[in-house]
Design an enzyme around this catalytic site. Structure first.
Site, mmCIF file in Angstrom:
data_model
loop_
_atom_site.group_PDB
_atom_site.id
_atom_site.type_symbol
_atom_site.label_atom_id
_atom_site.label_comp_id
_atom_site.label_asym_id
_atom_site.label_seq_id
_atom_site.Cartn_x
_atom_site.Cartn_y
_atom_site.Cartn_z
ATOM 1 N N SER A 62 67.382 44.596 87.307
ATOM 2 C CA SER A 62 66.899 46.066 86.297
ATOM 3 C C SER A 62 67.031 47.401 87.345
ATOM 4 O O SER A 62 66.888 48.245 86.499
ATOM 5 C CB SER A 62 65.552 45.523 85.974
ATOM 6 O OG SER A 62 64.738 45.202 87.213
ATOM 7 N N HIS A 74 59.358 50.657 88.405
ATOM 8 C CA HIS A 74 61.060 50.539 88.157
ATOM 9 C C HIS A 74 61.273 52.125 88.291
ATOM 10 O O HIS A 74 60.714 53.098 88.160
ATOM 11 C CB HIS A 74 61.645 50.144 86.906
ATOM 12 C CG HIS A 74 61.899 48.739 87.154
ATOM 13 N ND1 HIS A 74 60.707 47.871 86.744
ATOM 14 C CD2 HIS A 74 62.850 47.966 86.930
ATOM 15 C CE1 HIS A 74 61.135 46.471 87.086
ATOM 16 N NE2 HIS A 74 62.533 46.628 87.113
#
Length: 292
Positions: free
Chosen positions: A43, A268
């Site tokens: 990811s 992230h």
């Protein structure tokens, strides 16, 4: 340094090993219209939440660092098969609608990037566990105690165990595309380089921040060592991102905290973070010479 020696060092290295050394590999040459690029990863590569999302199953963005790199190089062909949640196992097995990632690599591939290993050591589990424990003792170090209880560092052991898995991926890439230049990207920081963090923006207890920071560096050090041993080059994405961690104000951070202010998944990279990783990769690609 041989593979067995590297494995030993991975198991015994002190927390805080820095991923600053350059990896070994074939000499990069200027990009040409014949460049055929394949991006493999999890990811942090795919860019979940960053618009425009092009694959719902894999949370893949067309503004992730592989896409930005491909456009900058004006490549002849580009395959981005990165997928959120991927481990090294997904290099060989399907993940929802995503085929095994290694199937994208062929004898005609000239450039491969790989960013993997975070999920092999349990990234989501680590962040969830440390967040839950930190909420009960935000000034203490409950997460450190949890992972190092009984005199063993569980996360250090997991990182050591992930090294041969990443090594196996690189071996498979080289077998499928012997002439390709291969680059292994490390992971940028979530927590600041010094201090006690920013609980509850990042749900790490103050006393756990040094341990979590050191664990991130240990993971990157392992990736660097594997790249050096397996004819790949390491791309340091951690050092350029110091000062742009998830504790910084929204306009300054490249990684989002638990509640993102910019389109991205919690903990992230945001669009600026993906651009920063693309910049680090492009700089590495432009370096002349070969070796460490």
């Amino acid at each position: 340094m041989g593979k067995s020696r590297r494995r030993t060092l991975s198991g015994l290295a002190a927390l805080g090993a820095a991923a600053l050394m350059l990896g070994a590999g074939a000499a990069p040459s200027p990009a040409t219209p014949a460049e055929r690029y394949v991006a493999l990863g999890d990811s942090y590569t795919s860019g979940p939440g960053i618009p425009r999302q092009t694959d719902a199953d894999c949370a893949r963005s067309d503004r992730n660092y592989p896409s930005l790199t491909a456009r900058a190089l004006d490549v002849a062909s580009f395959k981005d098969v990165s997928c959120g949640g991927a481990t090294t196992a997904e290099m060989w097995r399907s993940q929802k609608s995503n085929p095994p990632q290694l199937t994208a690599v062929s004898k005609d591939t000239t450039l491969v990037t790989l960013q993997i290993g975070g999920n092999d050591i349990g990234f989501g589990e680590i962040m969830n566990t440390c967040g839950r424990l930190g909420a009960s003792d935000p000034a203490g170090a409950p997460c450190t105690a949890y992972w190092t209880g009984g005199g063993r560092d569980v996360l250090a052991d997991r990182i050591a165990a992930a090294a041969p898995l990443v090594e196996k991926v690189l071996d498979a890439v080289h077998a499928r595309s012997p002439r390709a230049r291969v680059y292994v990207l490390g992971y940028p920081p979530i927590l600041p380089e010094s201090g006690s963090g920013c609980w509850p923006v990042v749900t790490a207890a103050a006393g756990d921040v040094p341990y979590m920071r050191a664990t991130a560096k240990r993971l990157n050090a392992m990736l660097r060592e594997v790249a050096e041993d397996d004819r790949a080059r390491y791309v340091d994405t951690y050092t350029p991102a110091i000062g742009h961690d998830a504790c910084r104000p929204p306009a300054e951070r490249w990684t989002e905290p638990l509640v993102p202010a910019s389109p991205a998944a919690p903990y992230h990279p945001n669009a600026a973070g993906e651009q920063a990783m693309a910049d680090a990769l492009l700089a590495r690609l432009a370096e002349p010479g070969r070796g460490r």
